[in-house]
Design a protein around this motif. Structure first.
Motif, PDB file in Angstrom:
ATOM      1  N   ASP A  22      14.537  18.490  12.830  1.00 44.84           N
ATOM      2  CA  ASP A  22      13.921  17.932  14.037  1.00 44.84           C
ATOM      3  C   ASP A  22      12.401  17.901  13.970  1.00 44.84           C
ATOM      4  O   ASP A  22      11.749  17.454  14.908  1.00 44.84           O
ATOM      5  CB  ASP A  22      14.340  18.743  15.264  1.00 44.84           C
ATOM      6  N   TYR A  50      23.563  17.029   9.907  1.00 46.85           N
ATOM      7  CA  TYR A  50      22.530  16.878  10.940  1.00 46.85           C
ATOM      8  C   TYR A  50      21.917  15.484  10.891  1.00 46.85           C
ATOM      9  O   TYR A  50      21.692  14.850  11.915  1.00 46.85           O
ATOM     10  CB  TYR A  50      21.424  17.918  10.773  1.00 46.85           C
ATOM     11  N   HIS A  51      21.643  15.007   9.679  1.00 52.81           N
ATOM     12  CA  HIS A  51      21.032  13.689   9.552  1.00 52.81           C
ATOM     13  C   HIS A  51      22.016  12.562   9.875  1.00 52.81           C
ATOM     14  O   HIS A  51      21.625  11.551  10.466  1.00 52.81           O
ATOM     15  CB  HIS A  51      20.403  13.519   8.168  1.00 52.81           C
ATOM     16  N   GLY A  54      22.213  12.501  13.647  1.00 49.82           N
ATOM     17  CA  GLY A  54      21.000  11.876  14.174  1.00 49.82           C
ATOM     18  C   GLY A  54      21.049  10.362  14.029  1.00 49.82           C
ATOM     19  O   GLY A  54      20.710   9.623  14.966  1.00 49.82           O
ATOM     20  N   SER A  55      21.497   9.890  12.879  1.00 56.50           N
ATOM     21  CA  SER A  55      21.607   8.447  12.660  1.00 56.50           C
ATOM     22  C   SER A  55      22.611   7.825  13.626  1.00 56.50           C
ATOM     23  O   SER A  55      22.363   6.753  14.193  1.00 56.50           O
ATOM     24  CB  SER A  55      22.035   8.154  11.223  1.00 56.50           C
ATOM     25  N   ARG A  58      21.219   7.557  17.097  1.00 59.49           N
ATOM     26  CA  ARG A  58      20.222   6.485  17.203  1.00 59.49           C
ATOM     27  C   ARG A  58      20.842   5.106  17.028  1.00 59.49           C
ATOM     28  O   ARG A  58      20.160   4.095  17.105  1.00 59.49           O
ATOM     29  CB  ARG A  58      19.119   6.697  16.161  1.00 59.49           C
TER      30      ARG A  58
END
Length: 82
Positions: A22, A50-51, A54-55, A58
């Motif tokens: 983050d 985590y990534h 996040g993707s 978004r």
């Protein structure tokens, strides 16, 4: 490359990894967190998740071939002089 083995991942390591992802990790913890990430396949999997999360949040498209790219980069980095 000198690799340490981490017997078990702690909740604190997870929290540091999340903060790093983050962009909120205390700069004084960067080196230790990155060393733990490098040494722990379990932390690497969490980092990846985590990534991906996040993707997805978004609304970004996620190509499953990203794993192949990551592996090729990892292999290339291992062959680089330290």
């Amino acid at each position: 490359m000198n690799r340490r083995l981490i017997p078990q991942m702690s909740e604190q390591q997870r929290q540091h990894l999340s903060a790093l992802a983050d962009g909120e990790l205390d700069p004084g913890l960067n080196r230790a967190t990155l060393a733990n990430l490098e040494a722990s396949p379990e932390l690497q999997e969490i980092w990846e998740r985590y990534h991906l999360i996040g993707s997805a949040l978004r609304g970004e498209a996620v190509d499953r071939r990203y794993r192949e790219i990551g592996e090729r980069v990892r292999v290339r980095l291992q062959s680089e002089p330290t």
